[in-house]
Motif scaffolding. Structure first.
Motif, PDB file in Angstrom:
ATOM      1  N   THR A   5       0.833  -1.209   0.000  1.00  0.00           N
ATOM      2  CA  THR A   5       0.000   0.000   0.000  1.00  0.00           C
ATOM      3  C   THR A   5       0.865   1.256   0.000  1.00  0.00           C
ATOM      4  OG1 THR A   5      -0.127  -0.093   2.426  1.00  0.00           O
ATOM      5  CG2 THR A   5      -1.915  -1.145   1.183  1.00  0.00           C
ATOM      6  N   ASP A   6       2.165   1.101  -0.177  1.00  0.00           N
ATOM      7  CA  ASP A   6       3.091   2.236  -0.267  1.00  0.00           C
ATOM      8  C   ASP A   6       2.815   2.999  -1.560  1.00  0.00           C
ATOM      9  OD1 ASP A   6       5.296   3.919  -0.811  1.00  0.00           O
ATOM     10  OD2 ASP A   6       6.631   2.670   0.377  1.00  0.00           O
ATOM     11  N   HIS A   7       2.500   4.264  -1.442  1.00  0.00           N
ATOM     12  CA  HIS A   7       2.093   5.032  -2.628  1.00  0.00           C
ATOM     13  C   HIS A   7       3.209   5.146  -3.655  1.00  0.00           C
ATOM     14  CE1 HIS A   7       4.317   8.813  -1.726  1.00  0.00           C
ATOM     15  NE2 HIS A   7       4.198   8.407  -0.478  1.00  0.00           N
ATOM     16  N   ARG A   8       4.463   5.166  -3.216  1.00  0.00           N
ATOM     17  CA  ARG A   8       5.568   5.282  -4.173  1.00  0.00           C
ATOM     18  C   ARG A   8       5.673   4.024  -5.026  1.00  0.00           C
ATOM     19  NH1 ARG A   8      10.241   5.225  -3.214  1.00  0.00           N
ATOM     20  NH2 ARG A   8      10.973   6.630  -4.835  1.00  0.00           N
ATOM     21  N   ILE A   9       5.594   2.858  -4.386  1.00  0.00           N
ATOM     22  CA  ILE A   9       5.672   1.605  -5.145  1.00  0.00           C
ATOM     23  C   ILE A   9       4.455   1.465  -6.056  1.00  0.00           C
ATOM     24  CG2 ILE A   9       5.759  -0.908  -4.963  1.00  0.00           C
ATOM     25  CD1 ILE A   9       7.275  -0.573  -2.352  1.00  0.00           C
ATOM     26  N   ILE A  10       3.281   1.858  -5.574  1.00  0.00           N
ATOM     27  CA  ILE A  10       2.078   1.805  -6.409  1.00  0.00           C
ATOM     28  C   ILE A  10       2.241   2.724  -7.624  1.00  0.00           C
ATOM     29  CG2 ILE A  10      -0.375   2.413  -6.492  1.00  0.00           C
ATOM     30  CD1 ILE A  10      -0.568   1.452  -3.587  1.00  0.00           C
ATOM     31  N   LEU A  51       3.332   8.796  -7.149  1.00  0.00           N
ATOM     32  CA  LEU A  51       4.759   8.858  -6.851  1.00  0.00           C
ATOM     33  C   LEU A  51       5.179  10.182  -6.238  1.00  0.00           C
ATOM     34  CD1 LEU A  51       7.387   7.143  -7.280  1.00  0.00           C
ATOM     35  CD2 LEU A  51       7.690   8.399  -9.409  1.00  0.00           C
ATOM     36  N   ILE A  52       4.599  11.285  -6.695  1.00  0.00           N
ATOM     37  CA  ILE A  52       5.110  12.611  -6.353  1.00  0.00           C
ATOM     38  C   ILE A  52       4.125  13.448  -5.548  1.00  0.00           C
ATOM     39  CG2 ILE A  52       5.999  14.765  -7.326  1.00  0.00           C
ATOM     40  CD1 ILE A  52       7.860  12.367  -7.691  1.00  0.00           C
ATOM     41  N   LEU A  53       2.830  13.318  -5.801  1.00  0.00           N
ATOM     42  CA  LEU A  53       1.851  14.241  -5.215  1.00  0.00           C
ATOM     43  C   LEU A  53       1.940  14.352  -3.689  1.00  0.00           C
ATOM     44  CD1 LEU A  53      -1.845  14.639  -6.253  1.00  0.00           C
ATOM     45  CD2 LEU A  53      -1.267  14.444  -3.859  1.00  0.00           C
ATOM     46  N   PRO A  54       1.945  13.240  -2.930  1.00  0.00           N
ATOM     47  CA  PRO A  54       1.977  13.412  -1.462  1.00  0.00           C
ATOM     48  C   PRO A  54       3.156  14.260  -0.990  1.00  0.00           C
ATOM     49  CG  PRO A  54       1.454  11.154  -2.026  1.00  0.00           C
ATOM     50  CD  PRO A  54       1.864  11.828  -3.304  1.00  0.00           C
ATOM     51  N   ALA A  55       4.342  13.989  -1.525  1.00  0.00           N
ATOM     52  CA  ALA A  55       5.521  14.740  -1.082  1.00  0.00           C
ATOM     53  C   ALA A  55       5.417  16.214  -1.459  1.00  0.00           C
ATOM     54  CB  ALA A  55       6.786  14.135  -1.681  1.00  0.00           C
ATOM     55  N   GLN A  56       4.804  16.520  -2.606  1.00  0.00           N
ATOM     56  CA  GLN A  56       4.717  17.918  -3.022  1.00  0.00           C
ATOM     57  C   GLN A  56       3.822  18.751  -2.116  1.00  0.00           C
ATOM     58  OE1 GLN A  56       3.988  18.773  -7.191  1.00  0.00           O
ATOM     59  NE2 GLN A  56       6.206  18.790  -7.480  1.00  0.00           N
ATOM     60  N   ILE A  57       2.950  18.113  -1.347  1.00  0.00           N
ATOM     61  CA  ILE A  57       2.116  18.863  -0.399  1.00  0.00           C
ATOM     62  C   ILE A  57       2.556  18.598   1.040  1.00  0.00           C
ATOM     63  CG2 ILE A  57       0.131  18.959  -1.938  1.00  0.00           C
ATOM     64  CD1 ILE A  57      -1.113  16.678  -0.299  1.00  0.00           C
ATOM     65  N   GLY A  58       3.695  17.916   1.210  1.00  0.00           N
ATOM     66  CA  GLY A  58       4.235  17.676   2.548  1.00  0.00           C
ATOM     67  C   GLY A  58       3.608  16.502   3.274  1.00  0.00           C
ATOM     68  N   ARG A  79       1.862   9.988   2.872  1.00  0.00           N
ATOM     69  CA  ARG A  79       1.088   8.896   2.296  1.00  0.00           C
ATOM     70  C   ARG A  79      -0.156   9.465   1.623  1.00  0.00           C
ATOM     71  NH1 ARG A  79      -3.497   7.418   5.192  1.00  0.00           N
ATOM     72  NH2 ARG A  79      -3.703   8.266   7.304  1.00  0.00           N
ATOM     73  N   MET A  80      -0.833   8.621   0.852  1.00  0.00           N
ATOM     74  CA  MET A  80      -2.135   8.975   0.297  1.00  0.00           C
ATOM     75  C   MET A  80      -3.197   8.796   1.375  1.00  0.00           C
ATOM     76  SD  MET A  80      -1.676   9.923  -2.896  1.00  0.00           S
ATOM     77  CE  MET A  80      -3.179   9.689  -3.857  1.00  0.00           C
ATOM     78  N   ALA A  81      -4.344   9.395   1.183  1.00  0.00           N
ATOM     79  CA  ALA A  81      -5.378   9.386   2.218  1.00  0.00           C
ATOM     80  C   ALA A  81      -5.890   7.980   2.503  1.00  0.00           C
ATOM     81  CB  ALA A  81      -6.535  10.297   1.795  1.00  0.00           C
ATOM     82  N   PHE A  82      -6.091   7.167   1.443  1.00  0.00           N
ATOM     83  CA  PHE A  82      -6.665   5.834   1.605  1.00  0.00           C
ATOM     84  C   PHE A  82      -5.720   4.812   0.965  1.00  0.00           C
ATOM     85  CE2 PHE A  82     -10.339   8.777   0.982  1.00  0.00           C
ATOM     86  CZ  PHE A  82     -10.743   8.815   2.320  1.00  0.00           C
ATOM     87  N   PRO A  83      -4.748   4.309   1.715  1.00  0.00           N
ATOM     88  CA  PRO A  83      -3.737   3.422   1.122  1.00  0.00           C
ATOM     89  C   PRO A  83      -4.311   2.133   0.530  1.00  0.00           C
ATOM     90  CG  PRO A  83      -3.005   4.260   3.255  1.00  0.00           C
ATOM     91  CD  PRO A  83      -4.434   4.642   3.117  1.00  0.00           C
ATOM     92  N   ASN A  96      -6.083   2.801  -2.584  1.00  0.00           N
ATOM     93  CA  ASN A  96      -5.080   3.132  -3.584  1.00  0.00           C
ATOM     94  C   ASN A  96      -4.554   1.868  -4.253  1.00  0.00           C
ATOM     95  OD1 ASN A  96      -3.590   5.065  -4.953  1.00  0.00           O
ATOM     96  ND2 ASN A  96      -1.870   4.943  -3.543  1.00  0.00           N
ATOM     97  N   ALA A  97      -4.230   0.861  -3.446  1.00  0.00           N
ATOM     98  CA  ALA A  97      -3.767  -0.413  -4.004  1.00  0.00           C
ATOM     99  C   ALA A  97      -4.864  -1.096  -4.803  1.00  0.00           C
ATOM    100  CB  ALA A  97      -3.277  -1.318  -2.874  1.00  0.00           C
ATOM    101  N   LEU A  98      -6.102  -1.034  -4.300  1.00  0.00           N
ATOM    102  CA  LEU A  98      -7.232  -1.623  -5.016  1.00  0.00           C
ATOM    103  C   LEU A  98      -7.409  -0.976  -6.385  1.00  0.00           C
ATOM    104  CD1 LEU A  98      -9.785  -3.419  -5.109  1.00  0.00           C
ATOM    105  CD2 LEU A  98     -11.013  -1.540  -3.986  1.00  0.00           C
ATOM    106  N   SER A  99      -7.242   0.335  -6.448  1.00  0.00           N
ATOM    107  CA  SER A  99      -7.375   1.052  -7.717  1.00  0.00           C
ATOM    108  C   SER A  99      -6.361   0.543  -8.735  1.00  0.00           C
ATOM    109  CB  SER A  99      -7.199   2.554  -7.491  1.00  0.00           C
ATOM    110  OG  SER A  99      -7.274   3.259  -8.713  1.00  0.00           O
ATOM    111  N   PHE A 100      -5.123   0.300  -8.293  1.00  0.00           N
ATOM    112  CA  PHE A 100      -4.116  -0.207  -9.227  1.00  0.00           C
ATOM    113  C   PHE A 100      -4.479  -1.597  -9.736  1.00  0.00           C
ATOM    114  CE2 PHE A 100      -0.550  -3.118  -9.814  1.00  0.00           C
ATOM    115  CZ  PHE A 100      -0.025  -2.587 -10.980  1.00  0.00           C
ATOM    116  N   TRP A 101      -4.856  -2.492  -8.839  1.00  0.00           N
ATOM    117  CA  TRP A 101      -5.134  -3.864  -9.267  1.00  0.00           C
ATOM    118  C   TRP A 101      -6.376  -3.944 -10.141  1.00  0.00           C
ATOM    119  CZ3 TRP A 101      -1.451  -7.078  -9.512  1.00  0.00           C
ATOM    120  CH2 TRP A 101      -0.388  -6.993  -8.614  1.00  0.00           C
TER     121      TRP A 101
END
Length: 588
Positions: free
Chosen positions: A16-21, A92-99, A102-106, A109-114
């Motif tokens: 559920t790591d947003h960077r790996i996703i 990959l980038i959005l969470p870090a750009q706003i400080g 992680r994403m709000a719903f990890p 987020n993984a479910l969306s990818f699969w």
């Protein structure tokens, strides 16, 4: 499911790591664009050499060509131009750009990818079912798409196409909700709306459009499925005769194919901006970063991003000028289409003013950003032409339209993806305390110039074949009788040039793959902030290889991005997170 009990490789796969996703999305998009490009080459080769035999397949029949058109368009639009900028680099980038860390719903987020990966597998599987893939194009106009007996591929292949896009729509809606909640709720201290980078504004607006557009598309897909299997008549008119069969008994209602056009293009035109808005934001930031200038008219750029998104919802009808649309409605859609040129032009003026009389650093990422500007302008110039109903009546179903949307949507968006890849590659490859790697600038520049030349050589001449009357979706240019055959044969010399240019454009992408492999194996180690950037993804505590104790560091911002000052001592780079008035003195 307890991920901690899985082996390390499987745990990383189902993370559920947003960077790996984000990287998983980019790999999926890379596989998709490779398949889509190969399909497009088969189409181009068949157009100019229709008798050529394809190894392991045989001759390309007309229905095979239409299947290529359908799968190529579907893969490129959904699984490349939507997935890579919004879901790939967004994760990959959005969470870090706003400080945020992680994403709000990890899990979502993984479910969306699969679900997205499942949608791609369903689409590709349609090639191997009896009858083959759908042949109704990526737009799936009924009644052709609503009647299984309409042709080869319109049976199970069409059902799989509907299932694939429905699953993709659900996945994209989940991802868009996750993006919006993350931006609204997870911004760090001091990250006001006016300090958000323009890349984030692009992701934010595209997510808003995704929720609206994909919800309507999903409803349209369900209605079309009901027409095919439940005896309804949402899109099938009374007395519809397809392939010699009258469907009055099985579909007693009186539907309208025009309803599908309204529902589909209500999704279809916002989809253009879902694909392009992240690139617009990234281009603004990179031009400023490598020119060491503030983004000119920053607040105006925020407003134009939102305005483009808003207007993008209102002009779907310009795809329907030849479909029997009311002339008064056509005039309204024509005006709204031309109106969107105003915020787009404001963005171009901001880009030109930002780099004007600066001394840019011409990295590969900067070159691809400039290429994005060039293609965005060139492709956009033909938009007002197609916005005129009287002109669109002639040009609508010709290669002029193909050239227009490939330049402004496909190639401009791809140039934005390349810019993002070269720029953020150090963050993509940094992990577990290992520093990131820089892609080869020498190979990158060669890749840029060959791709730019190939893009213009391929798609500019299509405007000419379109003006000559070459229709879209014709499987061959020779062997057609009467005046139509004479017209098509007249475009053949120019089409040969286009095909050789397309082969050159596709072959030039081998430079990117060579650069990618070389960098992963023996690439140059990247410093923590190789581009002297000011946005938060380069913050030491948010960097992918930051030490564990960095997770306790409180992130805050104190200024807008792209702040620079010039003094007698040199040029001062002021990151968003720096509390100092002087930081990172860079000699002139």
């Amino acid at each position: 499911m307890n991920l901690t009990k899985l082996p390390a490789k499987r745990r990383r796969l189902f993370t559920t790591d947003h960077r790996i996703i984000g990287i998983q999305y980019l790999i999926l998009a890379l596989v998709s664009v490779t398949i889509g490009t190969l399909l497009s080459l088969l189409m181009r080769i068949h157009l100019v050499w229709p008798d050529r035999i394809v190894p392991f397949h045989g001759p390309i029949l007309p229905e095979d060509y239409l299947a290529l058109v359908t799968i190529h368009g579907t893969i490129m639009l959904f699984f490349v131009l939507t997935t890579a900028p919004q879901s790939g680099f967004g994760n990959l980038i959005l969470p870090a750009q706003i400080g945020a860390r992680r994403m709000a719903f990890p899990v979502a987020n993984a479910l969306s990818f699969w679900l997205t990966a499942l949608a791609l597998l369903i689409l590709l599987s349609s090639t191997f079912v009896p009858g083959g893939s759908a042949i109704s194009g990526w737009t799936a106009y009924p009644p052709f798409s609503a009647v299984p007996s309409a042709g080869p591929g319109q049976g199970l292949g069409m059902d799989l196409w509907l299932a694939s896009i429905a699953v993709f729509a659900i996945a994209s809606t989940i991802g868009a909700i996750n993006t919006l909640v993350t931006i609204i709720k997870f911004r760090c201290e001091g990250m006001t709306w006016e300090r958000i980078p323009l890349t984030v504004w692009g992701w934010f607006t595209a997510a808003l459009l995704s929720i609206i557009a994909f919800s309507v598309l999903l409803a349209a897909l369900l209605l079309l499925f009901c027409d095919r299997h439940a005896g309804t008549s949402f899109f099938i008119p009374a007395g519809d005769l397809v392939s010699g069969t009258l469907h009055a008994a099985t579909h007693p209602g009186n539907g309208s194919p025009l309803l599908w056009l309204h529902l589909f293009w209500f999704f279809g035109h916002p989809e253009v901006y879902i694909a392009i808005l992240p690139g617009l934001g990234l281009t603004s930031m990179l031009l400023a970063n490598f020119s060491h200038r503030r983004v000119f008219a920053y607040r105006t750029m925020i407003f134009t991003t939102l305005l483009i998104g808003f207007l993008g919802i209102l002009l779907w009808g310009h795809h329907m000028f030849v479909a029997g649309l009311n002339p008064f409605a056509a005039s309204a859609f024509s005006v709204s289409t031309m109106a969107i040129a105003l915020p787009a032009s404001a963005k171009v003026l901001s880009w030109l003013t930002t780099v004007w009389r600066s001394r840019p650093r011409y990295t590969t990422a900067m070159l691809f950003s400039l290429g994005f500007v060039s293609l965005f302008i060139t492709g956009g110039l033909t938009g007002p032409i197609l916005a005129q109903p009287i002109l669109d009546e002639y040009l609508h179903n010709t290669f002029f339209v193909v050239a227009h949307f490939h330049l402004i949507m496909a190639m401009a968006a791809i140039f934005g993806l390349f810019a993002a890849t070269y720029y953020w590659f150090p963050l993509m490859t940094a992990h577990s305390g290992r520093p990131g790697r820089l892609m080869s600038e020498r190979l990158g520049r060669l890749h840029f110039w060959t791709t730019l030349v190939g893009a213009y050589a391929t798609f500019l001449p299509m405007h000419l074949t379109g003006l000559m009357g070459e229709p879209r979706h014709y499987a061959q240019l020779i062997g057609v009788p009467n005046a139509a055959g004479h017209l098509l044969a007249g475009t053949l010399p120019l089409n040969r040039f286009i095909t050789w240019s397309a082969i050159f454009l596709a072959t030039s992408q081998l430079l990117f793959f060579a650069n990618l492999i070389h960098t992963l194996l023996r690439g140059k180690t990247a410093p923590p902030n190789p581009w002297q950037a000011t946005t938060l993804e380069w913050h030491p505590a948010l960097h992918p290889n930051a030490p564990p104790e960095a997770s306790e560091v409180q992130i805050a911002v104190y200024r807008q991005p792209c702040e620079y000052q010039s003094t007698a001592e040199g040029e001062l780079i002021l990151p968003q997170w720096s509390t100092d008035t002087i930081s990172n003195i860079k000699p002139e």
